[in-house]
Design an enzyme around this catalytic site. Sequence first.
Site, PDB file in Angstrom:
ATOM      1  N   LYS A   1      44.210  46.295  33.076  1.00 55.86           N
ATOM      2  CA  LYS A   1      44.388  45.208  34.055  1.00 55.86           C
ATOM      3  C   LYS A   1      43.076  44.447  34.250  1.00 55.86           C
ATOM      4  CE  LYS A   1      45.200  46.221  38.662  1.00 55.86           C
ATOM      5  NZ  LYS A   1      44.444  45.347  39.557  1.00 55.86           N
ATOM      6  N   SER A   2      41.984  45.175  34.432  1.00 57.72           N
ATOM      7  CA  SER A   2      40.696  44.512  34.697  1.00 57.72           C
ATOM      8  C   SER A   2      40.282  43.625  33.530  1.00 57.72           C
ATOM      9  CB  SER A   2      39.604  45.562  34.918  1.00 57.72           C
ATOM     10  OG  SER A   2      39.859  46.277  36.088  1.00 57.72           O
TER      11      SER A   2
ATOM     12  N   ASP B   1      40.361  53.491  42.066  1.00 55.32           N
ATOM     13  CA  ASP B   1      41.786  53.240  41.801  1.00 55.32           C
ATOM     14  C   ASP B   1      42.561  54.521  41.489  1.00 55.32           C
ATOM     15  OD1 ASP B   1      41.339  50.548  42.163  1.00 55.32           O
ATOM     16  OD2 ASP B   1      41.155  50.102  40.035  1.00 55.32           O
TER      17      ASP B   1
ATOM     18  N   GLN C   1      34.651  43.065  41.460  1.00 54.25           N
ATOM     19  CA  GLN C   1      35.306  41.766  41.675  1.00 54.25           C
ATOM     20  C   GLN C   1      34.317  40.764  42.236  1.00 54.25           C
ATOM     21  OE1 GLN C   1      38.695  42.580  44.159  1.00 54.25           O
ATOM     22  NE2 GLN C   1      39.824  43.595  42.515  1.00 54.25           N
TER      23      GLN C   1
ATOM     24  N   GLY D   1      44.273  41.010  44.174  1.00 59.00           N
ATOM     25  CA  GLY D   1      42.935  40.785  44.720  1.00 59.00           C
ATOM     26  C   GLY D   1      41.968  40.346  43.634  1.00 59.00           C
TER      27      GLY D   1
ATOM     28  N   LYS E   1      42.641  48.270  50.372  1.00 54.39           N
ATOM     29  CA  LYS E   1      43.289  48.019  49.075  1.00 54.39           C
ATOM     30  C   LYS E   1      44.685  47.434  49.339  1.00 54.39           C
ATOM     31  CE  LYS E   1      40.096  49.205  46.128  1.00 54.39           C
ATOM     32  NZ  LYS E   1      39.534  48.161  45.259  1.00 54.39           N
TER      33      LYS E   1
HETATM   34  C1  S3P Z   1      38.545  45.749  39.837  1.00 54.73           C
HETATM   35  C2  S3P Z   1      37.590  46.289  40.661  1.00 54.73           C
HETATM   36  C3  S3P Z   1      37.924  47.224  41.745  1.00 54.73           C
HETATM   37  C4  S3P Z   1      39.290  47.852  41.530  1.00 54.73           C
HETATM   38  C5  S3P Z   1      40.343  46.831  41.199  1.00 54.73           C
HETATM   39  C6  S3P Z   1      39.972  46.095  39.934  1.00 54.73           C
HETATM   40  C7  S3P Z   1      38.117  44.794  38.803  1.00 54.73           C
HETATM   41  O1  S3P Z   1      37.935  46.516  42.961  1.00 54.73           O
HETATM   42  O2  S3P Z   1      39.660  48.571  42.686  1.00 54.73           O
HETATM   43  O3  S3P Z   1      41.604  47.456  41.008  1.00 54.73           O
HETATM   44  O4  S3P Z   1      38.904  44.497  37.882  1.00 54.73           O
HETATM   45  O5  S3P Z   1      36.970  44.331  38.875  1.00 54.73           O
HETATM   46  P1  S3P Z   1      36.585  46.174  43.778  1.00 54.73           P
HETATM   47  O6  S3P Z   1      35.763  45.303  42.920  1.00 54.73           O
HETATM   48  O7  S3P Z   1      37.054  45.494  45.020  1.00 54.73           O
HETATM   49  O8  S3P Z   1      35.929  47.480  44.051  1.00 54.73           O
END
Ligand code: S3P
Length: 426
Positions: A21-22, A313, A167, A93, A340
């Site tokens: 996903k990331s 996660d 993020q 998010g 979250k």
């Molecule tokens: C993510 C970073 C994490 C993670 C989210 C995906 C990303 O969040 O919990 O599911 O793809 O950079 P945070 O950056 O808010 O910690």
Amino acid sequence: MREQISPTSVVSGAIQLPGDKSISHRYGMLAAIADGVTRIENYSSGADCQSTLACMRALGAEIEVRNGKTCIHGRGLDGLREPAEMLDAGNSGSTIRMLSGILAAQPFVTRIGGDESLTRRPMARIMTPLQEMNARIEARDHRFPPLTIHGTKLRPLEYTLPVASAQVKSCVLFAGLYADGRTTVHEPIRTRDHTELALREFGADVDVQKRSITVTGRPRLQARELRVPGDLSSAAFFLVAALIVGESNLTIHSVGLNPTRSALLDLLSEMGARIKILDLSSIGGELIGDVQVQKSTIRGGLIEKARTAALIDEIPVLAVLGAASDEGVVVRDAAELRVKETDRIATIAENFGRLGLSIEVHEDGFEVPGRQKFHAAELDSFGDHRIAMAFSVAALAADGPCVVEGAEAASVSFPEFFDTLHRVAG
Ligand code: S3P
């Protein structure tokens, strides 16, 4: 949707997971501001990553799926166009936070929002650095979506992250692409580095010195042929499923094993899991390999400090593993779980109660004793994909069939989750 899950004593077979996903989000956004057509194999089928594609389409990028590859016709750094309507980030998010860095630099105004859960997610963490770069952003109650982003000429920034967040780091680095000069982010705790790797892959100049990342503005990003590794955070559900039932022998093919994500495998191995990595290789700067897990005796685990950020996660499913382990798990420094997709400390505790499991809840974590019996129950996702999947896995170890209410939430990151689960768990 109510999903019925029967207990099982075997988890076995070989599976393949949707793209990480990331990584998918980052490839989707960067491809749209690159020059040329980027073709991406195994782009995540999850609703969150499809929200990113829908936003990039609304910003003018043509996107189609051809021969199983997601093809994104890049508009170049300055080619995005004003969307006709408010952008919809859905439940994601990552989409709203990372994309805001790009939107802050456009010569137009964008509104971006999402579903009910997203409108409760904190945005001050991205608004503060973007405002320091000269952006003008309005938010509901000054901190929640929807956001109105008045794009403008940005100035470079040197920024120390107050929260460990990939993020936020990515948002600032994406904004830095549009600023004249060098933008640096200092991280107190190392977070996933997919943005740094993806930026390099698309041709940006990225310098990494320990926990400081610098991007040089105004690069010419070039389209790429890319493949997204399977999502290790989705693999976590199957690894835990294999570890909490009686017998197991499961292989998960082509999983992303980026060292900034693989704390999960280190923790599971320390807890006694018999895990093997096979066929390790590298693709687009990302490590990828097959992960094999077998029935094991699981001791206890402690998740705190930097490890909490690295496993954030995976914590819902690690709570489930803790209850089935010999000594339990302790989670500390995890206040972030409260903001979250749901307040995950609360939604884990609620489902634990329904399964007849004990858990001691703290403001920023919890303690789960080991050797607990899972009782058949009606469980609830509360609309959160990771809660849906974590408790579907818990149901495999219950003393009778369980129902998971709101199971469709799994499709946010893993639409094929239940088919895959039923396949390996009989
Ligand atoms: C993510 C970073 C994490 C993670 C989210 C995906 C990303 O969040 O919990 O599911 O793809 O950079 P945070 O950056 O808010 O910690």
